[in-house]
Design a protein around this motif. Structure first.
Motif, PDB file in Angstrom:
ATOM      1  N   LEU A 264       0.854  -1.235  -0.070  1.00 17.16           N
ATOM      2  CA  LEU A 264       0.134   0.141  -0.047  1.00 17.16           C
ATOM      3  C   LEU A 264       0.848   1.233   0.129  1.00 17.16           C
ATOM      4  O   LEU A 264       0.614   2.175  -0.743  1.00 17.16           O
ATOM      5  N   VAL A 265       1.872   1.223   0.717  1.00 14.67           N
ATOM      6  CA  VAL A 265       2.901   2.384   0.847  1.00 14.67           C
ATOM      7  C   VAL A 265       3.299   2.573  -0.485  1.00 14.67           C
ATOM      8  O   VAL A 265       3.461   3.815  -0.964  1.00 14.67           O
ATOM      9  N   LEU A 266       3.870   1.488  -1.093  1.00 15.22           N
ATOM     10  CA  LEU A 266       4.528   1.729  -2.669  1.00 15.22           C
ATOM     11  C   LEU A 266       3.449   2.336  -3.501  1.00 15.22           C
ATOM     12  O   LEU A 266       3.737   3.204  -4.542  1.00 15.22           O
ATOM     13  N   GLU A 267       2.036   1.658  -3.758  1.00 14.73           N
ATOM     14  CA  GLU A 267       1.134   2.037  -4.635  1.00 14.73           C
ATOM     15  C   GLU A 267       0.906   3.488  -4.323  1.00 14.73           C
ATOM     16  O   GLU A 267       0.875   4.267  -5.312  1.00 14.73           O
ATOM     17  N   VAL A 268       0.536   3.953  -3.219  1.00 10.56           N
ATOM     18  CA  VAL A 268       0.020   5.444  -2.795  1.00 10.56           C
ATOM     19  C   VAL A 268       1.249   6.142  -3.039  1.00 10.56           C
ATOM     20  O   VAL A 268       1.095   7.364  -3.818  1.00 10.56           O
ATOM     21  N   GLY A 269       2.363   6.011  -2.901  1.00  9.95           N
ATOM     22  CA  GLY A 269       3.460   6.759  -3.164  1.00  9.95           C
ATOM     23  C   GLY A 269       3.658   6.787  -4.643  1.00  9.95           C
ATOM     24  O   GLY A 269       3.842   7.986  -5.061  1.00  9.95           O
ATOM     25  N   LEU A 270       3.777   5.872  -5.261  1.00 11.75           N
ATOM     26  CA  LEU A 270       3.855   6.009  -6.803  1.00 11.75           C
ATOM     27  C   LEU A 270       2.666   6.838  -7.323  1.00 11.75           C
ATOM     28  O   LEU A 270       3.110   7.722  -8.237  1.00 11.75           O
ATOM     29  N   ARG A 271       1.573   6.523  -6.829  1.00 10.65           N
ATOM     30  CA  ARG A 271       0.313   7.353  -7.587  1.00 10.65           C
ATOM     31  C   ARG A 271       0.517   8.839  -7.308  1.00 10.65           C
ATOM     32  O   ARG A 271       0.361   9.711  -8.182  1.00 10.65           O
ATOM     33  N   SER A 272       1.150   9.172  -5.952  1.00 12.15           N
ATOM     34  CA  SER A 272       1.377  10.637  -5.694  1.00 12.15           C
ATOM     35  C   SER A 272       2.498  11.327  -6.611  1.00 12.15           C
ATOM     36  O   SER A 272       2.255  12.576  -6.808  1.00 12.15           O
ATOM     37  N   LEU A 273       3.510  10.488  -6.954  1.00  9.22           N
ATOM     38  CA  LEU A 273       4.379  11.005  -7.862  1.00  9.22           C
ATOM     39  C   LEU A 273       4.051  10.972  -9.583  1.00  9.22           C
ATOM     40  O   LEU A 273       4.384  12.028 -10.161  1.00  9.22           O
ATOM     41  N   LEU A 274       3.345  10.190  -9.712  1.00  8.93           N
ATOM     42  CA  LEU A 274       2.966   9.829 -11.108  1.00  8.93           C
ATOM     43  C   LEU A 274       1.725  10.548 -11.665  1.00  8.93           C
ATOM     44  O   LEU A 274       1.638  10.672 -12.904  1.00  8.93           O
ATOM     45  N   ALA A 275       0.670  10.609 -10.810  1.00  8.75           N
ATOM     46  CA  ALA A 275      -0.452  11.403 -11.328  1.00  8.75           C
ATOM     47  C   ALA A 275      -0.139  12.608 -11.657  1.00  8.75           C
ATOM     48  O   ALA A 275       0.466  13.594 -10.872  1.00  8.75           O
ATOM     49  N   PRO A 276      -0.859  13.226 -12.566  1.00  8.14           N
ATOM     50  CA  PRO A 276      -0.751  14.820 -12.716  1.00  8.14           C
ATOM     51  C   PRO A 276      -1.219  15.481 -11.775  1.00  8.14           C
ATOM     52  O   PRO A 276      -0.578  16.691 -11.558  1.00  8.14           O
ATOM     53  N   ASP A 277      -2.433  15.356 -11.248  1.00  8.12           N
ATOM     54  CA  ASP A 277      -2.753  15.901  -9.934  1.00  8.12           C
ATOM     55  C   ASP A 277      -3.314  14.793  -9.025  1.00  8.12           C
ATOM     56  O   ASP A 277      -4.571  14.519  -9.120  1.00  8.12           O
ATOM     57  N   ALA A 278      -2.326  14.519  -8.140  1.00 11.51           N
ATOM     58  CA  ALA A 278      -2.889  13.480  -7.391  1.00 11.51           C
ATOM     59  C   ALA A 278      -4.107  13.897  -6.374  1.00 11.51           C
ATOM     60  O   ALA A 278      -4.086  15.018  -5.922  1.00 11.51           O
ATOM     61  N   ALA A 279      -4.992  12.998  -6.411  1.00  7.86           N
ATOM     62  CA  ALA A 279      -6.312  13.067  -5.585  1.00  7.86           C
ATOM     63  C   ALA A 279      -6.201  12.355  -4.341  1.00  7.86           C
ATOM     64  O   ALA A 279      -5.344  11.466  -4.209  1.00  7.86           O
ATOM     65  N   PRO A 280      -6.803  12.956  -3.071  1.00  7.19           N
ATOM     66  CA  PRO A 280      -6.806  12.301  -1.898  1.00  7.19           C
ATOM     67  C   PRO A 280      -6.998  10.907  -1.875  1.00  7.19           C
ATOM     68  O   PRO A 280      -8.036  10.571  -2.839  1.00  7.19           O
TER      69      PRO A 280
END
Length: 520
Positions: free
Chosen positions: A502-518
């Motif tokens: 979960l840490v890895l998935e959420v962290g990668l999403r936060s870096l790769l999404a154009p505008d990371a959502a909560p």
């Protein structure tokens, strides 16, 4: 220790000047971290520009031996402290690290420009999901962490201790140093010798530069042996006033932890701050992971709690934070002093996908050579320390002082086993038996279970319903993960290794999404 943007075109006719908080030359800039614990120097002429950033305990200066840009004689001098040398020439950028590794340095280039930063999210515009580093992702998912220049992205390199990175039009080339020499066998004590005297002397040597810096000091105080030993050393070195900060767990363990912390703080005359750890469980509402804010996936498991602690310390005016990190490593038995450990099983990570399974064969590729400091300590720095920097605090780890590390390597096993040396040191300092020999010590296992039970399972379900990045790229099997999550709802204990995914998935999403959502 610094961030930069360096365009090779600007290095042809360098004209560096100071602009508010950084050196500038054309579109290029170098920004040393501004902090009373750090110093920087610059030397430039028509041939080259050299910038040195170091902490106050590092002996190297640009007026001393030749800066270690080629691994020559100057490298040995710089390696005695935490220093970073940036050498700029037409068509070439060279960086050399000392041994300290207090904060990471990440490097990425996009052809003609080299970017460097201690804060991985600053590079997010250069990161791509198509460039995930297979062996690094596999290490993160299986807790088989390794000290290496590898990061989660093939286009990003971490500068490891004593390594040299060279950037030209051909890209970034990293050269590892020779393996550091270590004491290979414990020695017997001389008759009448008391290793507590050596520990006291070396800890005082490690702490003194910070006690005399004039900056307000804090101390991470868990209530355990390591931080208690640092607290006594800091007090004996004249660190006053000293503020202590701790994360208090719940229940009977928390009550015992509070009792020990109160005794230590009173003994050293510290002003004590306590945060309830369970208010900041992993994935909690309001934490950095739940917010969707860009963050390094390699961060602390309990980063919500430790970032709250760092923010509290900053609010209290702390500029330098002492920690007990590294105590486990210097007291640990050597490999030849223990029976071989059982093979590591992957059974509990039953949701690994084919790409992660394939990458396990290369998990020991590209390892950095033996470091001067224990590599688990260095890996912990990269995970634990950036939160302090974001809060304006410089972390200091006395147990990572090179002379203390070498001293501990020579101690007989009976002195290190069970941290007997620390217990004896604290006993001589006058601390009570319930501090020096507690029946039980605090741990964060219940905090992990709370975070996973109350936040992690619902987060996993939401991520699976949306489609996980790690699944899309073959690193996890979503059906197997779904079964694990479903079974965890019915079991008394949630598999703690689920947190890693979960840490890895959420962290990668936060870096790769154009505008990371909560995520909650």
């Amino acid at each position: 220790m610094l961030a930069f943007r360096l365009a090779l075109a600007d290095l042809t006719r360098p004209a560096w000047h100071w602009d508010h908080d950084r050196w500038r030359c054309g579109e290029s800039w170098v920004q040393p971290i501004s902090h009373p614990a750090l110093a920087h120097e610059i030397d430039h002429d028509r041939r080259a520009t050299t910038i040195l950033v170091r902490d106050l305990a590092s002996p190297v200066t640009l007026e001393g031996p030749t800066p270690p840009v080629t691994g020559g004689d100057g490298a040995a001098d710089a390696a005695r402290g935490d220093a970073l040398v940036l050498h700029l020439q037409p068509g070439r950028v060279t960086l050399t690290a000392g041994i300290g590794g207090t904060v990471p340095l990440y490097l990425a280039d996009n052809g003609e420009v080299l970017h460097g930063t201690w804060d991985l999210p600053a590079l997010r515009d250069l990161l791509q999901s198509s460039r995930l580093q297979d062996r690094a992702v596999a290490r993160a998912l299986t807790r088989r962490h390794r000290y290496s220049s590898d990061t989660l992205f093939t286009g990003v390199t971490m500068l490891t201790e004593r390594a040299i990175a060279t950037f030209t039009t051909a890209g970034v080339q990293l050269t590892y140093p020779p393996p550091a020499e270590h004491v290979t066998r414990a020695r017997g004590l001389r008759p009448g010798a008391d290793p507590r005297d050596g520990l006291a002397y070396l800890l005082t040597e490690a702490v003194r530069p910070w006690c005399t810096s004039g900056a307000a000091m804090g101390l991470e105080l868990s209530g355990g042996l390591d931080s208690a030993t640092v607290a006594i050393a800091a007090h004996q070195s004249g660190a006053t006033p000293l503020r202590t900060f701790g994360l208090l767990v719940e229940g009977t363990l928390g009550a015992e932890q509070h009792h020990r912390r109160a005794a230590i703080a009173a003994h050293v005359g510290a002003l004590d701050d306590v945060l309830r750890a369970h208010d900041h469980a992993p994935f909690c509402t309001g934490g950095i992971r739940a917010s969707g804010a860009a963050h390094d996936p390699r961060g602390e498991f309990y980063r919500e709690a430790f970032e709250a602690l760092a923010d509290r310390a900053a609010d209290r005016g702390v500029a330098i934070m002492l920690t007990g990190n590294g105590g486990d490593e210097i007291m640990a038995p050597r490999i030849d002093e223990l029976p071989p450990p059982p093979p590591q099983s992957l059974a509990e990570v039953s949701w690994l996908g084919p790409r992660a399974h394939d990458a396990l064969a290369a998990i020991d590729d590209n390892l950095a050579p033996s470091a001067v400091l224990p590599t688990p300590t260095l890996m912990g720095f990269a995970i634990h320390h950036p939160a302090y920097l974001r809060a304006g605090i410089w972390p200091v780890t006395p147990f990572a002082h090179p002379r203390l590390v070498r001293f501990a390597e020579q101690l007989p096993l009976e002195t290190r086993r069970g941290k007997k040396l620390f217990r004896d040191f604290l006993t001589r300092a006058g601390l009570p038996p319930y501090v020096t020999h507690p029946q039980r010590t605090e741990h964060f296992r219940d905090l992990m279970q709370q975070g996973l039970r109350h936040h992690g399972l619902s987060l996993a379900e939401r991520l699976l319903a949306e489609g996980m990045l790690l699944a899309d790229h073959g690193f996890i099997n979503p059906d197997a993960l779904q079964r694990t999550v479903r079974d965890a709802h019915q079991s008394a204990t949630v598999p703690s290794v689920l947190c890693d995914t979960l840490v890895l998935e959420v962290g990668l999403r936060s870096l790769l999404a154009p505008d990371a959502a909560p995520v909650v």
